[in-house]
Design an enzyme around this catalytic site. Structure first.
Site, short mmCIF file in Angstrom:
data_model
loop_
_atom_site.label_atom_id
_atom_site.label_comp_id
_atom_site.label_asym_id
_atom_site.label_seq_id
_atom_site.Cartn_x
_atom_site.Cartn_y
_atom_site.Cartn_z
N SER A 52 23.95 17.74 31.76
CA SER A 52 23.57 18.25 33.08
C SER A 52 23.31 19.75 33.09
O SER A 52 22.34 20.22 33.69
CB SER A 52 24.66 17.88 34.09
OG SER A 52 25.91 18.42 33.70
N LYS B 87 27.29 15.34 21.93
CA LYS B 87 27.12 15.81 23.29
C LYS B 87 27.84 17.12 23.49
O LYS B 87 29.01 17.20 23.11
CB LYS B 87 27.71 14.74 24.20
CG LYS B 87 27.73 15.08 25.66
CD LYS B 87 28.36 13.98 26.40
CE LYS B 87 28.47 14.38 27.84
NZ LYS B 87 29.28 13.50 28.59
N ARG C 282 29.80 17.20 37.17
CA ARG C 282 31.02 17.02 37.95
C ARG C 282 30.72 17.04 39.45
O ARG C 282 31.42 16.41 40.23
CB ARG C 282 32.07 18.04 37.51
CG ARG C 282 32.53 17.71 36.08
CD ARG C 282 33.57 18.61 35.49
NE ARG C 282 33.73 18.30 34.06
CZ ARG C 282 34.33 19.08 33.17
NH1 ARG C 282 34.84 20.24 33.57
NH2 ARG C 282 34.43 18.72 31.93
N LYS D 288 32.20 14.84 21.33
CA LYS D 288 31.97 15.33 22.68
C LYS D 288 32.76 16.61 22.85
O LYS D 288 33.98 16.64 22.71
CB LYS D 288 32.43 14.27 23.68
CG LYS D 288 32.27 14.73 25.11
CD LYS D 288 32.54 13.62 26.08
CE LYS D 288 32.52 14.14 27.49
NZ LYS D 288 32.88 13.13 28.46
N GLU E 198 35.40 12.91 13.47
CA GLU E 198 35.37 12.04 14.66
C GLU E 198 34.38 10.89 14.46
O GLU E 198 34.66 9.74 14.78
CB GLU E 198 34.94 12.84 15.90
CG GLU E 198 36.02 13.72 16.50
CD GLU E 198 36.99 12.93 17.38
OE1 GLU E 198 36.86 11.69 17.48
OE2 GLU E 198 37.89 13.56 17.96
N ARG F 30 39.38 20.15 29.92
CA ARG F 30 39.54 19.01 29.02
C ARG F 30 39.72 19.45 27.57
O ARG F 30 39.49 18.67 26.66
CB ARG F 30 38.32 18.10 29.10
CG ARG F 30 37.96 17.64 30.50
CD ARG F 30 37.12 16.37 30.43
NE ARG F 30 36.36 16.11 31.62
CZ ARG F 30 36.88 15.70 32.78
NH1 ARG F 30 38.18 15.54 32.90
NH2 ARG F 30 36.10 15.48 33.82
N TYR G 103 18.37 13.79 31.58
CA TYR G 103 17.97 13.81 32.99
C TYR G 103 16.47 14.06 33.13
O TYR G 103 15.92 13.93 34.22
CB TYR G 103 18.78 14.86 33.76
CG TYR G 103 20.26 14.56 33.68
CD1 TYR G 103 20.83 13.59 34.50
CD2 TYR G 103 21.08 15.19 32.75
CE1 TYR G 103 22.17 13.27 34.40
CE2 TYR G 103 22.41 14.89 32.64
CZ TYR G 103 22.96 13.92 33.46
OH TYR G 103 24.28 13.60 33.34
C1 PBG Z 1 33.05 11.79 31.32
C2 PBG Z 1 31.68 12.31 31.17
C3 PBG Z 1 31.23 13.61 31.40
C4 PBG Z 1 29.85 13.61 31.15
C5 PBG Z 1 29.51 12.33 30.76
N1 PBG Z 1 30.65 11.54 30.75
C6 PBG Z 1 31.90 14.80 31.94
C7 PBG Z 1 33.07 15.41 31.38
O1 PBG Z 1 33.55 15.09 30.30
O2 PBG Z 1 33.56 16.28 32.06
C8 PBG Z 1 28.96 14.81 31.29
C9 PBG Z 1 27.52 14.57 31.32
C10 PBG Z 1 26.69 15.70 31.75
O3 PBG Z 1 27.12 16.86 31.89
O4 PBG Z 1 25.50 15.44 31.96
N2 PBG Z 1 33.08 10.57 31.98
#
Ligand code: PBG
Length: 326
Positions: free
Chosen positions: A277, A251, A207, A197, A236, A220, A316
């Site tokens: 997203s 991701k 968010r 990720k 990982e 992050r 989505y």
């Molecule tokens: C963390 C989480 C995130 C997403 C899924 N799980 C956000 C992040 O790490 O800031 C993002 C998913 C997306 O952008 O569609 N719980």
């Protein structure tokens, strides 16, 4: 004998020929629908940056799942937004926390007819917006966070999740969750690890969807992966599999097709990719201006992720694809 010219075009001539030689098929069964449920709402709240998506009430979530189920969608990834956030994110494991309630309702209604996946993280539940409890430097404390992830896994499994999906990128999270589940006799609860990720700029609309802003404008990058690194993703993934991940996820998806392709070559567990997203919002924004055709791009992007090697895609676009395209 030299090949005659125009050889490669012969099989592209008609739709039937193109279908016959298509190397990749996208099926509705490959799709996972991400859905948001928020505590304390009277009505679903549309999410402006994720057109067509809403923060759901339990009732509107149930309707959405029923409709998607009728369209053939069988897997759902649930995110919760609690009414009260705190420093440790305690609503994430509260037996009456919003996701636990939603899981219970969906499980009651559908039995084993759908695959319910619970996102397992704390960022939606903490008041500072990070994915774990903070140490004195303001970064998530790895091992203290693992303990809490174990509690969340138990609460989600107990509420009806078949699969828990840790997305916090703490080291050792899969092992900690597996041992918490096994200690709680949830031997059948599977783990879909968000293994690779990335600390991408593409999570913005998400968010908004979960009302998270990171304290002090932080990010992050102290725990999510550096966009520059692909070999590290392989590490990982192999660590997560060694720790007991049943499935792994990459991701975001489109900017990481090299990572997906490599993971496909090197691992045999089911491979998921998350079309996130920001990837969805970009296509919508362009389509709204008439610059791109929404359905066509949604299909092309999703098919490309499958072609790169993903077995399943969290998107989505699931509803649009199921309704209009597949
Ligand atoms: C963390 C989480 C995130 C997403 C899924 N799980 C956000 C992040 O790490 O800031 C993002 C998913 C997306 O952008 O569609 N719980």
């Amino acid at each position: 004998m030299p090949f005659p010219q125009r050889r490669l075009r012969r099989l592209r001539r008609t739709p039937a020929l193109r279908r016959l030689v298509a190397e990749t098929q996208l099926r509705v069964e490959d799709l996972i629908a991400p859905l948001f449920v928020r505590e304390g709402l009277r009505d679903p709240q549309p999410i402006a940056s994720l057109p067509g998506h809403a923060q759901h009430t339990i009732d509107s979530l149930r309707t959405e799942v029923r409709e998607l189920r009728e369209l053939g969608v069988g897997a759902f990834l649930l995110f919760g937004v609690p009414q009260h956030k705190d420093a440790v994110g305690s609503q994430a494991w509260h037996p009456h926390g919003i996701v636990q309630k939603a899981l219970g309702e969906l499980r009651n209604e559908h039995g084993s007819d759908l695959a319910l996946i619970a996102d397992l993280c704390l960022d939606e539940y903490t008041d500072h917006g990070h994915c774990g409890v903070l140490d004195t430097t303001g970064q998530p404390d790895n091992d203290a966070t693992l303990e809490l992830y174990g509690k969340v896994a138990l609460a989600q499994a107990n509420a009806g999740a078949e699969i828990v999906a840790p997305s916090g990128m703490m080291d050792g999270q899969v092992a900690a969750i597996r041992s918490a589940l096994d200690d709680g006799s949830f031997h059948n609860t599977a783990i879909l690890a968000y293994s690779a990720k990335y600390a991408t700029a593409l999570y913005g609309p998400f968010r908004d969807a979960v009302d998270v802003s990171i304290v002090g404008g932080g990010d992050r990058s102290g725990y999510q992966q550096n966009v520059a690194n692909a070999r590290e993703a392989a590490l990982e993934i192999s660590e997560d599999i060694a720790e007991g991940a049943d499935m792994v996820m990459i991701k975001p998806a489109l900017a990481y097709l090299d990572v997906i392709a490599r993971a496909r070559r090197e691992t045999d567990v089911p491979l998921a990719a998350y079309h996130v997203s920001g990837e969805y919002a970009m296509v919508h924004a362009a389509a709204q201006r008439g610059w791109l055709e929404l359905e066509a791009v949604a299909f092309e992007h999703t098919l490309a992720i499958k072609r790169a090697g993903a077995d399943m895609i969290c998107s989505y676009f699931t509803r649009l694809l199921a309704e209009e395209v597949l």
